[in-house]
Enzyme design. Structure first.
Site, short mmCIF file in Angstrom:
data_model
loop_
_atom_site.label_atom_id
_atom_site.label_comp_id
_atom_site.label_asym_id
_atom_site.label_seq_id
_atom_site.Cartn_x
_atom_site.Cartn_y
_atom_site.Cartn_z
N SER A 206 43.83 -18.86 24.92
CA SER A 206 44.48 -19.44 24.91
C SER A 206 46.23 -19.13 24.22
O SER A 206 47.29 -19.33 23.95
CB SER A 206 44.26 -20.60 25.04
OG SER A 206 43.60 -21.02 26.60
N SER B 9 36.86 -8.20 12.34
CA SER B 9 37.57 -8.83 11.21
C SER B 9 37.18 -8.09 9.97
O SER B 9 36.28 -7.33 10.08
CB SER B 9 37.10 -10.07 10.62
OG SER B 9 37.78 -10.47 8.97
N TYR C 268 31.18 -17.01 7.47
CA TYR C 268 32.20 -15.88 7.75
C TYR C 268 32.04 -14.65 8.69
O TYR C 268 31.73 -14.20 9.58
CB TYR C 268 33.57 -16.56 8.23
CG TYR C 268 34.58 -15.65 9.45
CD1 TYR C 268 34.66 -16.00 10.48
CD2 TYR C 268 35.75 -14.97 8.97
CE1 TYR C 268 35.77 -15.56 11.57
CE2 TYR C 268 36.33 -14.05 9.14
CZ TYR C 268 36.61 -14.38 10.59
OH TYR C 268 37.68 -13.81 11.43
N ALA D 202 30.11 -12.71 7.61
CA ALA D 202 28.05 -12.07 7.79
C ALA D 202 28.35 -12.26 9.50
O ALA D 202 27.87 -10.81 9.82
CB ALA D 202 26.96 -13.08 7.53
N LYS E 261 30.77 -11.48 10.54
CA LYS E 261 32.13 -10.63 12.11
C LYS E 261 31.06 -9.04 11.38
O LYS E 261 31.76 -8.28 12.09
CB LYS E 261 32.79 -10.60 11.10
CG LYS E 261 33.74 -12.33 11.85
CD LYS E 261 34.06 -11.44 13.55
CE LYS E 261 35.37 -12.84 13.55
NZ LYS E 261 35.25 -12.59 14.98
#
Ligand SMILES: NC(=O)c1ccc[n+]([C@@H]2O[C@H](COP(=O)([O-])OP(=O)(O)OC[C@H]3O[C@@H](n4cnc5c(N)ncnc54)[C@H](O)[C@@H]3O)[C@@H](O)[C@H]2O)c1
Length: 275
Positions: free
Chosen positions: A21, A164, A177, A179, A181
């Site tokens: 979206s 990322s 975050y 870890a 990714k």
């Protein structure tokens, strides 16, 4: 109405894009559709995030695709909920009869803080959506791909995960975050290794700093913008279209012999310190 056009790279292919979206997911869904793919748009809700930067964000992604003559539908799916991921795949296959491309883009990034201030709830949420949600989706994609013949391009199906730069290099105050990714990036390599024999392509794109709803608070703070620019060797920060172009390439016939790769699309963010 766009009719069948063999000059488009993905004519008639069926794609699922999660987190479609807003931001990169939206740009990816629109770019795949522009190349002729039928796109199942999956997100928590069809409306784009209010904080996003899209000029046409009042029109949901699947409606933009349809307005341009493409085939698309919206399916509500929380990537933290396995039953909703099951329903997403069942709906896509029921509607289009096949599946060629899955882009696992939906992700959760919680506000920056030192690791000691992070909580177990944050771990469960980020690992659940970014890690487990991506793994569940990949498994369902491969189960479907294995029921299908190898297509005219020589691939049985393609998965592109949006990881990322945080999954490649350590960034302060992003431990969990990062870890989650890193899990996405390593899953990409392992699953590619297991299923190369089946002619299934599995790759990831690792974005650097990209201007989206997720990063909008950073883009409101001149001090953080300066910090992000300092970390990015290229003279500008990223836009969703930078990521979408690489995803389209990875989904195209030109990328048939590429699998298991984590491609940094980050203006050089992960190359080194730009002194
Ligand atoms: N923006 C950046 O700088 C940046 C950098 C590196 C990686 N990423 C990653 O890129 C991906 C896309 O992020 P973005 O920047 O485009 O963000 P965004 O906020 O613009 O869009 C994310 C979309 O994902 C949806 N989403 C969130 N949680 C979901 C869930 N549980 N299930 C289904 N959909 C969900 C949101 O509703 C939203 O539409 C994410 O995986 C993010 O971690 C972003």
């Amino acid at each position: 109405m766009a009719s069948s056009n063999p000059s488009r790279k993905l004519e008639g292919r069926v794609a699922i894009v999660t987190g479609s979206s807003s931001g990169m997911g939206r740009a990816i869904a629109l770019a795949l559709a522009k190349e002729g793919a039928h796109v199942v748009c999956a997100d928590l809700r069809p409306e784009a995030a209010a904080k996003g930067f899209e000029a046409d964000k009042d029109v949901p992604t699947h409606e933009v695709i349809r307005n341009n003559g493409g085939r698309s539908l919206f399916q509500k799916c929380d990537m933290g909920k396995t039953d909703e991921i099951d329903t997403l795949f069942a709906t896509a296959i029921q509607e289009f009869g096949k599946l060629n491309i899955v882009v696992n883009n939906a992700g959760l990034w919680l506000p920056l803080r030192d690791f000691v201030l992070e909580t177990e709830e944050m771990w469960d949420a980020m690992m659940g959506i970014n890690g487990k949600g991506t793994a569940t989706s990949m498994r369902l994609a491969i189960r479907q791909f294995l029921k299908q013949e190898i297509d005219e391009s020589g691939s049985r199906g393609r998965i592109v995960n949006i990881s990322s730069s945080a999954g490649i290099t350590a960034i302060r105050r992003e431990a969990t975050y990062a870890a989650s990714k890193a899990a996405v990036s390593m899953l990409t390599r392992n699953v590619a290794l297991d299923h190369a024999k089946d002619s299934i392509n599995v790759n990831a794109v690792c974005p650097g700093v990209v201007r989206t709803a997720m990063s909008s608070t950073n883009f409101q703070d001149p001090a953080i913008i300066a910090e992000m620019k300092k970390g990015t060797p290229w003279p500008r920060l990223g836009e969703p279209s930078d990521i979408a172009k690489v995803v389209v390439f990875l989904c195209s016939d030109d990328a048939q012999w590429i699998t298991g790769q984590n491609i940094a699309v980050d203006g050089g963010f992960t190359v080194g310190i730009p002194l």
